[in-house]
Scaffold this motif. Sequence first.
Motif, mmCIF file in Angstrom:
data_model
loop_
_atom_site.group_PDB
_atom_site.id
_atom_site.type_symbol
_atom_site.label_atom_id
_atom_site.label_comp_id
_atom_site.label_asym_id
_atom_site.label_seq_id
_atom_site.Cartn_x
_atom_site.Cartn_y
_atom_site.Cartn_z
ATOM 1 N N SER A 15 -23.646 14.789 -39.682
ATOM 2 C CA SER A 15 -22.816 15.394 -38.863
ATOM 3 C C SER A 15 -21.396 14.626 -39.274
ATOM 4 C CB SER A 15 -23.215 14.753 -37.594
ATOM 5 O OG SER A 15 -23.290 13.462 -37.458
ATOM 6 N N LEU A 16 -21.304 13.512 -39.876
ATOM 7 C CA LEU A 16 -20.330 12.945 -40.223
ATOM 8 C C LEU A 16 -19.674 13.611 -41.218
ATOM 9 C CD1 LEU A 16 -21.171 9.191 -40.285
ATOM 10 C CD2 LEU A 16 -19.579 10.146 -38.828
ATOM 11 N N ILE A 17 -20.549 14.132 -42.399
ATOM 12 C CA ILE A 17 -19.953 14.811 -43.406
ATOM 13 C C ILE A 17 -19.458 16.291 -42.836
ATOM 14 C CG2 ILE A 17 -20.707 16.155 -45.473
ATOM 15 C CD1 ILE A 17 -22.875 14.121 -46.005
ATOM 16 N N GLY A 18 -20.252 16.795 -41.977
ATOM 17 C CA GLY A 18 -19.725 17.966 -41.322
ATOM 18 C C GLY A 18 -18.352 17.894 -40.798
ATOM 19 N N GLY A 19 -18.039 16.937 -40.180
ATOM 20 C CA GLY A 19 -16.803 16.630 -39.496
ATOM 21 C C GLY A 19 -15.645 16.500 -40.560
ATOM 22 N N ILE A 20 -16.024 15.672 -41.706
ATOM 23 C CA ILE A 20 -15.160 15.695 -42.602
ATOM 24 C C ILE A 20 -14.740 16.894 -43.472
ATOM 25 C CG2 ILE A 20 -14.639 14.714 -45.242
ATOM 26 C CD1 ILE A 20 -16.527 12.209 -44.100
ATOM 27 N N VAL A 21 -15.932 17.740 -43.336
ATOM 28 C CA VAL A 21 -15.522 19.174 -44.066
ATOM 29 C C VAL A 21 -14.810 19.855 -43.123
ATOM 30 C CG1 VAL A 21 -16.893 21.209 -44.505
ATOM 31 C CG2 VAL A 21 -17.759 19.346 -45.268
ATOM 32 N N ALA A 22 -14.948 19.991 -41.856
ATOM 33 C CA ALA A 22 -14.222 20.709 -40.873
ATOM 34 C C ALA A 22 -12.746 20.284 -40.885
ATOM 35 C CB ALA A 22 -14.825 20.820 -39.711
ATOM 36 N N MET B 4 -2.373 12.020 -57.172
ATOM 37 C CA MET B 4 -3.841 12.159 -56.493
ATOM 38 C C MET B 4 -3.605 11.810 -54.975
ATOM 39 S SD MET B 4 -6.977 12.216 -56.777
ATOM 40 C CE MET B 4 -7.980 12.163 -58.195
ATOM 41 N N ALA B 5 -4.125 12.627 -54.150
ATOM 42 C CA ALA B 5 -3.910 12.445 -52.886
ATOM 43 C C ALA B 5 -5.156 11.636 -52.153
ATOM 44 C CB ALA B 5 -3.985 13.984 -52.009
ATOM 45 N N ARG B 6 -5.217 11.041 -51.052
ATOM 46 C CA ARG B 6 -6.207 10.676 -50.709
ATOM 47 C C ARG B 6 -7.442 11.357 -50.326
ATOM 48 N NH1 ARG B 6 -5.198 6.246 -46.905
ATOM 49 N NH2 ARG B 6 -7.079 6.149 -46.817
ATOM 50 N N ALA B 7 -7.384 12.486 -50.015
ATOM 51 C CA ALA B 7 -8.491 13.306 -49.621
ATOM 52 C C ALA B 7 -8.370 14.775 -50.388
ATOM 53 C CB ALA B 7 -8.817 13.656 -48.382
ATOM 54 N N VAL B 8 -9.309 15.275 -51.466
ATOM 55 C CA VAL B 8 -8.970 16.254 -52.449
ATOM 56 C C VAL B 8 -10.446 17.112 -52.122
ATOM 57 C CG1 VAL B 8 -8.984 17.192 -54.682
ATOM 58 C CG2 VAL B 8 -7.640 14.951 -53.919
ATOM 59 N N TYR B 9 -10.214 18.382 -51.743
ATOM 60 C CA TYR B 9 -11.423 19.169 -52.007
ATOM 61 C C TYR B 9 -11.277 20.114 -53.145
ATOM 62 C CZ TYR B 9 -14.335 23.329 -51.248
ATOM 63 O OH TYR B 9 -14.982 24.612 -51.350
ATOM 64 N N PRO C 136 -19.013 22.735 -54.871
ATOM 65 C CA PRO C 136 -17.708 22.516 -54.046
ATOM 66 C C PRO C 136 -18.032 20.735 -53.976
ATOM 67 C CG PRO C 136 -18.841 24.152 -52.961
ATOM 68 C CD PRO C 136 -19.923 23.845 -53.990
ATOM 69 N N ARG C 137 -16.995 20.097 -53.899
ATOM 70 C CA ARG C 137 -17.044 18.672 -53.734
ATOM 71 C C ARG C 137 -15.732 18.204 -52.944
ATOM 72 N NH1 ARG C 137 -15.070 15.179 -57.872
ATOM 73 N NH2 ARG C 137 -13.766 16.469 -59.479
ATOM 74 N N ILE C 138 -15.816 17.002 -52.302
ATOM 75 C CA ILE C 138 -14.888 16.409 -51.586
ATOM 76 C C ILE C 138 -14.752 14.939 -52.214
ATOM 77 C CG2 ILE C 138 -13.920 15.277 -49.528
ATOM 78 C CD1 ILE C 138 -15.059 17.928 -48.277
ATOM 79 N N MET C 139 -13.500 14.638 -52.412
ATOM 80 C CA MET C 139 -13.053 13.101 -52.866
ATOM 81 C C MET C 139 -12.557 12.717 -51.783
ATOM 82 S SD MET C 139 -12.303 13.076 -56.990
ATOM 83 C CE MET C 139 -11.034 14.329 -56.833
ATOM 84 N N PHE C 140 -12.848 11.447 -51.321
ATOM 85 C CA PHE C 140 -12.104 10.567 -50.493
ATOM 86 C C PHE C 140 -11.839 9.189 -50.926
ATOM 87 C CE2 PHE C 140 -11.101 7.682 -46.811
ATOM 88 C CZ PHE C 140 -10.444 8.785 -45.949
ATOM 89 N N ASP D 289 -2.232 12.475 -45.778
ATOM 90 C CA ASP D 289 -2.389 12.116 -44.312
ATOM 91 C C ASP D 289 -3.813 12.357 -43.962
ATOM 92 O OD1 ASP D 289 -2.263 11.096 -41.807
ATOM 93 O OD2 ASP D 289 -0.780 12.619 -41.301
ATOM 94 N N VAL D 290 -4.564 11.292 -43.995
ATOM 95 C CA VAL D 290 -6.117 11.620 -43.810
ATOM 96 C C VAL D 290 -6.553 10.834 -42.449
ATOM 97 C CG1 VAL D 290 -6.504 11.448 -46.349
ATOM 98 C CG2 VAL D 290 -6.499 9.234 -45.297
ATOM 99 N N ALA D 291 -5.651 10.655 -41.556
ATOM 100 C CA ALA D 291 -5.841 10.100 -40.345
ATOM 101 C C ALA D 291 -7.025 10.677 -39.562
ATOM 102 C CB ALA D 291 -4.618 9.857 -39.330
ATOM 103 N N ALA D 292 -7.005 12.171 -39.771
ATOM 104 C CA ALA D 292 -8.038 12.989 -38.884
ATOM 105 C C ALA D 292 -9.318 12.380 -39.341
ATOM 106 C CB ALA D 292 -7.827 14.306 -38.997
ATOM 107 N N ILE D 293 -9.461 12.213 -40.615
ATOM 108 C CA ILE D 293 -11.011 11.840 -41.074
ATOM 109 C C ILE D 293 -11.356 10.536 -41.726
ATOM 110 C CG2 ILE D 293 -11.236 14.640 -41.752
ATOM 111 C CD1 ILE D 293 -10.564 13.956 -44.550
ATOM 112 N N ASP D 294 -10.161 9.765 -41.563
ATOM 113 C CA ASP D 294 -10.402 8.388 -42.080
ATOM 114 C C ASP D 294 -11.511 7.669 -41.616
ATOM 115 O OD1 ASP D 294 -9.339 5.959 -43.907
ATOM 116 O OD2 ASP D 294 -9.422 5.320 -41.909
ATOM 117 N N ALA D 295 -11.789 7.788 -40.119
ATOM 118 C CA ALA D 295 -12.823 7.031 -39.358
ATOM 119 C C ALA D 295 -14.107 7.476 -39.769
ATOM 120 C CB ALA D 295 -12.294 7.067 -37.942
#
Length: 299
Positions: A165-172, A79-84, A50-54, A138-144
């Motif tokens: 932990s940052l990656i975990g937050g992005i995943v969640a 293409m969206a700003r964040a893709v899983y 699995p992978r994430i593109m931001f 809309d990536v406001a929740a994970i942009d920071a």
Amino acid sequence: MGFWHSMSWKTEGIRVTSPVQWRQYDGLVSVLWEAESQAGASGYYLADDPRIMFFFNDVSPHVRISNENDDFSRNSRPMARAVYVPAGVPLWTGSRKTHSFSHLNLHLHRDRVLRYLTPSVGTSAAQTALRRPVELQDVAAIDALARLLADEIKSPSRHAVYAESLIGGIVAGLLDIPAESEERGSGRLTQGQMNKLLSHVEELGDYRMSVADMAAVVGLSESWFANVFKQTTGHTPLQWQLGKRVERSKQLLRESELPVASIAAQLGFSDQAHLTKVFRQIVGETPAAWRRMQQLRRP
């Protein structure tokens, strides 16, 4: 967890403009790209994990993606700003205009993500989330979080647990985790969950599922399931199953002429003596005595 992602890819018309920076963590690999894409550029990507593109900038006006290679113009989408992208899902890209972009690639070991999510949402919900692709504009929740992670990749200054932990937050924040989780309610199984479990156990016939298997039926982690099951029924899962096996033995004693030894074997008891011991503990008398009493009560 020593992990390095496995990925096949091919690009045309895309040029890296800065050295690629990456960091390897526990079951996670984070890669920071800065590149330029020419008009008409294309790409193909297929990962075993699995992978994430931001994307740090909005590329939706310039880049389109598709999970099908046929008729790209008809099947593609911005293409969206964040893709899983779940494991094994192919991705094709095409650029309409020349543009520069900066983005994170987060490669995730499946077991690592399950280990992170399962204690909170349960095994079934975590597995479901890993199978669901996500595209979020809309990536406001994970942009920071993504920007903090990029800074740490560029210039590591803290323990690896910080980046993890940052990656975990992005995943969640990005994954589509089912709303029905084990954390809801009052710490008891719902009637629907009990009905689902009972139906599944009765379908098996021998009532010898493991606690982990029972938990998976209702989408909970094993430890949480064992806790709420006892709160719901007053018994541990294995005690409950044993009671169901005794109930089934009573049905066979009442409705058939099978010897007690045969009933014991059919229901997974080690022998007749084992069934007799358990039956007496729960019912108060031996299977043979209980059968005789039932026969005397028949009209």
